[in-house]
Motif scaffolding. Structure first.
Motif, PDB file in Angstrom:
ATOM      1  N   GLN A  77      30.728 -25.441  27.858  1.00 38.56           N
ATOM      2  CA  GLN A  77      30.393 -24.362  28.781  1.00 38.56           C
ATOM      3  C   GLN A  77      30.212 -23.043  28.033  1.00 38.56           C
ATOM      4  O   GLN A  77      29.270 -22.298  28.298  1.00 38.56           O
ATOM      5  N   LEU A  78      31.097 -22.754  27.110  1.00 39.08           N
ATOM      6  CA  LEU A  78      31.001 -21.502  26.369  1.00 39.08           C
ATOM      7  C   LEU A  78      29.833 -21.498  25.385  1.00 39.08           C
ATOM      8  O   LEU A  78      29.208 -20.453  25.168  1.00 39.08           O
ATOM      9  N   SER A  81      26.409 -23.109  28.175  1.00 39.46           N
ATOM     10  CA  SER A  81      26.357 -22.732  29.593  1.00 39.46           C
ATOM     11  C   SER A  81      25.439 -23.640  30.415  1.00 39.46           C
ATOM     12  O   SER A  81      24.507 -23.169  31.078  1.00 39.46           O
TER      13      SER A  81
END
Length: 129
Positions: A77-78, A81
């Motif tokens: 996710q980081l 995204s």
């Protein structure tokens, strides 16, 4: 006069888990299915039913691999995204596949550890004051 052959060495805990080896004789007789234990070793007669592996391996794997999955999901996710549905597609499938793949190893290793350490069910000594 020939010397008698030395007794076979018991496999290590890791070898027993990876290859499904009997913890006593080292023959690949520990499992009858993917994760189902045989009743006894067909080579040496060791009764596998006397060992209580239970759900311990599944619980450990779920916790360990769950931590790994959460860490990887946060990293993904980081870093990239992706949309939420990518996580929904990837992580449950990955977690399920990893637990099932590692369950045989964990069950075999735990049974070998029980055998090598002569682990038995705990008992309370009632004669003590």
């Amino acid at each position: 006069m020939s010397e008698p052959a030395p007794p076979p060495l018991s496999p290590s805990i890791l070898q027993a888990g990876l290859k499904g080896l009997c913890p006593r004789c080292g023959k690949p007789t520990l499992f009858t299915g993917w994760i189902k234990f045989a009743n006894r070793c067909t080579a040496c007669g060791l009764d596998f039913a006397q060992f209580n592996v239970g759900d311990g391996p599944a619980a450990f794997l779920t916790l360990i691999l769950g931590t790994l999955v959460v860490g990887l999901a946060v990293w993904l996710q980081l870093a990239l995204s992706p949309p939420w549905w990518v996580h929904v597609l990837i992580w449950p499938a990955f977690a399920l596949a990893a637990v099932v793949a590692m369950l045989r190893l964990a069950k075999g290793a735990l049974m070998a550890a029980e055998y090598q350490n002569a682990a038995r069910e705990g008992r309370i000594d009632r004669d003590r004051p």
